[in-house]
Design a protein around this motif. Structure first.
Motif, mmCIF file in Angstrom:
data_model
loop_
_atom_site.group_PDB
_atom_site.id
_atom_site.type_symbol
_atom_site.label_atom_id
_atom_site.label_comp_id
_atom_site.label_asym_id
_atom_site.label_seq_id
_atom_site.Cartn_x
_atom_site.Cartn_y
_atom_site.Cartn_z
ATOM 1 N N GLY A 1 -5.525 -5.529 -4.050
ATOM 2 C CA GLY A 1 -6.441 -4.572 -3.427
ATOM 3 C C GLY A 1 -5.697 -3.500 -2.656
ATOM 4 O O GLY A 1 -6.062 -2.317 -2.695
ATOM 5 N N ARG A 2 -4.657 -3.885 -1.952
ATOM 6 C CA ARG A 2 -3.867 -2.905 -1.203
ATOM 7 C C ARG A 2 -3.121 -1.963 -2.137
ATOM 8 O O ARG A 2 -2.972 -0.776 -1.843
ATOM 9 C CB ARG A 2 -2.900 -3.609 -0.252
ATOM 10 N N GLY B 1 -10.449 -0.694 -4.246
ATOM 11 C CA GLY B 1 -9.343 -1.333 -3.537
ATOM 12 C C GLY B 1 -9.754 -1.878 -2.182
ATOM 13 O O GLY B 1 -9.327 -2.969 -1.788
ATOM 14 N N SER B 2 -10.582 -1.138 -1.472
ATOM 15 C CA SER B 2 -11.049 -1.605 -0.159
ATOM 16 C C SER B 2 -11.942 -2.834 -0.295
ATOM 17 O O SER B 2 -11.831 -3.779 0.494
ATOM 18 C CB SER B 2 -11.815 -0.484 0.548
ATOM 19 N N ALA C 1 -10.976 -10.459 -0.629
ATOM 20 C CA ALA C 1 -9.945 -11.189 -1.378
ATOM 21 C C ALA C 1 -9.880 -12.644 -0.937
ATOM 22 O O ALA C 1 -9.606 -12.929 0.229
ATOM 23 C CB ALA C 1 -8.586 -10.532 -1.180
ATOM 24 N N LEU D 1 -5.413 -9.941 -2.360
ATOM 25 C CA LEU D 1 -5.272 -9.057 -1.206
ATOM 26 C C LEU D 1 -4.218 -7.990 -1.486
ATOM 27 O O LEU D 1 -4.441 -6.796 -1.254
ATOM 28 C CB LEU D 1 -4.884 -9.864 0.034
ATOM 29 N N ASN E 1 -5.816 0.466 -3.445
ATOM 30 C CA ASN E 1 -6.210 1.365 -2.365
ATOM 31 C C ASN E 1 -5.105 2.372 -2.057
ATOM 32 O O ASN E 1 -5.366 3.561 -1.871
ATOM 33 C CB ASN E 1 -6.556 0.561 -1.120
ATOM 34 N N THR F 1 -9.724 -5.756 -1.207
ATOM 35 C CA THR F 1 -8.962 -6.199 -0.033
ATOM 36 C C THR F 1 -9.858 -6.952 0.948
ATOM 37 O O THR F 1 -9.479 -7.993 1.473
ATOM 38 C CB THR F 1 -8.321 -4.989 0.673
ATOM 39 N N ALA G 1 0.831 -1.209 0.000
ATOM 40 C CA ALA G 1 0.000 0.000 0.000
ATOM 41 C C ALA G 1 0.865 1.258 0.000
ATOM 42 O O ALA G 1 0.521 2.244 -0.646
ATOM 43 C CB ALA G 1 -0.928 0.005 1.208
#
Length: 112
Positions: free
Chosen positions: A66-67, A50-51, A57, A63, A70, A54, A19
């Protein structure tokens, strides 16, 4: 029940750092957006997607993806908010408005 995997400290570090890496890229890309308003809309969409990615996921790679998404949105948001506030705040309150916004960001990062 489902079996849980335990990852080593190096992999845990990469999950967390992903992230921050994309946050820096989002920060730098904020200067290429046509307007702060568009940047805020794009940042909001990136942070939301993204949230969700995450949170839901099913695999480690999703995961991390997604991070990354985000973090990119958060970095873009950090630049766009300061630009937007400087455009909409009255001239006599502009410096104070930006100072409060930046102090809030730094305080939040410090607190955790």
């Amino acid at each position: 029940g489902r079996s849980q995997r335990h990852f080593g400290p190096l992999l845990q570090g990469w999950v967390v750092a992903s992230a921050w890496v994309s946050n820096i890229i989002g920060n730098l890309s904020g200067y290429y957006m046509p307007t702060p308003r568009i940047a805020l809309i794009v940042a909001g969409l990136l942070e939301t997607s993204g949230s969700l990615l995450t949170g839901f996921a099913p695999t480690l790679s999703l995961l991390i993806m997604g991070r990354l998404v985000n973090g990119f949105g958060l970095g873009l948001n950090a630049v766009a908010v300061a630009q937007y506030v400087s455009e909409v705040a009255p001239a006599n309150a502009r410096g104070g408005a930006i100072a409060v916004q930046e102090t809030t960001f730094v305080s939040g990062a410090f607190i955790g």
